[in-house]
Design an enzyme around this catalytic site. Structure first.
Site, PDB file in Angstrom:
ATOM      1  N   ARG A 159     -45.560 -44.939 -58.217  1.00 31.43           N
ATOM      2  CA  ARG A 159     -44.495 -45.453 -57.869  1.00 31.43           C
ATOM      3  C   ARG A 159     -45.564 -46.561 -57.327  1.00 31.43           C
ATOM      4  NH1 ARG A 159     -41.192 -43.521 -60.761  1.00 31.43           N
ATOM      5  NH2 ARG A 159     -39.148 -42.701 -59.923  1.00 31.43           N
ATOM      6  N   HIS A 207     -44.077 -49.231 -67.454  1.00 33.45           N
ATOM      7  CA  HIS A 207     -43.541 -48.127 -66.560  1.00 33.45           C
ATOM      8  C   HIS A 207     -43.052 -47.748 -67.792  1.00 33.45           C
ATOM      9  CE1 HIS A 207     -41.033 -46.101 -62.507  1.00 33.45           C
ATOM     10  NE2 HIS A 207     -41.195 -45.264 -63.917  1.00 33.45           N
TER      11      HIS A 207
END
Ligand SMILES: NC(=O)c1ccc[n+]([C@@H]2O[C@H](COP(=O)([O-])OP(=O)(O)OC[C@H]3O[C@@H](n4cnc5c(N)ncnc54)[C@H](OP(=O)(O)O)[C@@H]3O)[C@@H](O)[C@H]2O)c1
Length: 316
Positions: free
Chosen positions: A231, A279
């Site tokens: 993350r 991502h």
């Protein structure tokens, strides 16, 4: 005989088109994307990705919350999260995607992708010395479902693999380390750091300059490398840029960022030794994940336990 009513599913997502999820969930359940006002009693389960804060608090019959991703930080950060089980995604398909991403990035850094792409741009034919995989130590920070799947592939490719976790997970062929106390030992023998941690209060900003400084730089690949597919909130981005600029890091591959989409003015876009993906390492695919969710809902309705549950104290 009348069939027993199956409770409704609330599907609440932001950032992607939910049609496929609605279609597949509808095979067994009524699906709504907004609860009826005033506390909707028809909803038994919620399937969410970045739901609006507080949305789940007013549902009196909510039995469980299903995350559309392996990470559950988007759920746990809701201050009004109801006290029901939270289920996360663990799926072969997701592990396969993450394994491919990490193997791709490790191989590219190890086999000198940055240098050879630069040579090609200048029409330079120059064979560079190449270290074998067995001389390269890949340290996986966050040694859970995705970390261990990735480790198996890296071992098969011949890398030396190390794993760092909170409670100390063991795996054949991997040197494992547990907790804060062993972090220094883990880092000092790692050439390529792969970050696959969840974002929790304990891991927020953990990838900072001080951590990167502790990686092994005097190594077979000519410097330390960072790969973050966990993350964005795990990393201090100015520290990574500083480390790239001053040689603390040789190269970095980043799939996740504090602000997504990565702002146009970010220096990562143009940094010659940073590799950016949007991502995209391991996307959740409804085709693989919805059947698992529906099976869990039916099992729970029958009084059987849920699986892949989040530990609310640990936050992941
Ligand atoms: N980029 C993408 O496309 C993408 C896709 C999917 C997932 N992800 C990210 O990948 C993360 C990992 O997924 P997963 O399924 O592998 O999760 P997981 O099975 O829960 O594994 C998490 C690992 O991190 C370790 N950990 C957690 N907190 C820690 C701490 N404070 N100190 C040390 N170790 C700690 C855990 O230790 P223990 O083993 O001791 O519990 C475990 O080994 C997700 O949370 C998500 O953020 C990214």
């Amino acid at each position: 005989m009348q069939q027993e009513r199956k409770g409704r599913v609330l599907l609440s997502t932001t950032g992607f088109e939910p049609d496929r999820w609605i279609d597949l969930l509808s095979a067994e359940r009524d699906v709504v994307t907004e609860p009826a006002p005033g506390g909707d009693p028809s909803i038994d389960y919620a399937v969410v990705w970045h739901h609006p804060r507080g949305l789940l608090a007013g549902l009196p019959n909510l039995k469980a919350i299903f995350s559309i991703g392996a990470g559950v930080d988007h759920i746990m950060s809701d201050p009004d999260l109801p006290d029901v089980p939270v289920v996360r995604v663990v799926a072969d398909n997701l592990s396969q995607f993450m394994t491919e991403y990490v193997a791709w990035r490790v191989l590219d850094h190890h086999r000198q992708g940055v240098a050879y792409r630069s040579q090609q741009a200048r029409s330079v034919w120059d064979e560079r010395p190449q270290a074998p995989a067995g001389e390269v130590a890949v340290g996986i920070m966050g040694f859970g479902a995705l970390g261990q799947a990735t480790a198996a592939a890296l071992l098969a490719l011949g890398y030396r693999v190390r794993g760092w976790s909170r409670t100390g997970r063991e795996m054949d062929g991997v040197e494992t380390f547990a907790g804060e106390a062993r972090l220094g030992d883990f880092l000092s023998g790692t050439d390529i750091l792969v970050v696959l941690l969840p974002h929790t209060p304990a891991t927020e900003g953990i990838v900072d300059y001080d951590l990167l400084r502790r990686l092994r730089r005097d190594n077979a690949i000519g410097g330390a490398v960072l790969i973050n597919a966990g993350r964005g909130a795990l990393q201090v981005e100015d520290d990574i840029l500083r480390a790239l600029d001053d040689g603390t890091l040789k190269e970095a591959s980043l799939d996740v960022f504090r602000e997504e989409p990565l702002p146009a003015q970010s220096r990562f876009w143009s940094h010659p030794r940073a590799f950016v993906t949007p991502h995209a390492a391991a996307a959740s695919d409804a085709v693989f994940l919805v059947p698992q969710m529906l099976a869990q809902m039916s099992a729970y309705d029958r009084g059987e336990p849920l699986w892949n549950l989040v530990d609310r104290d640990a936050g992941y």
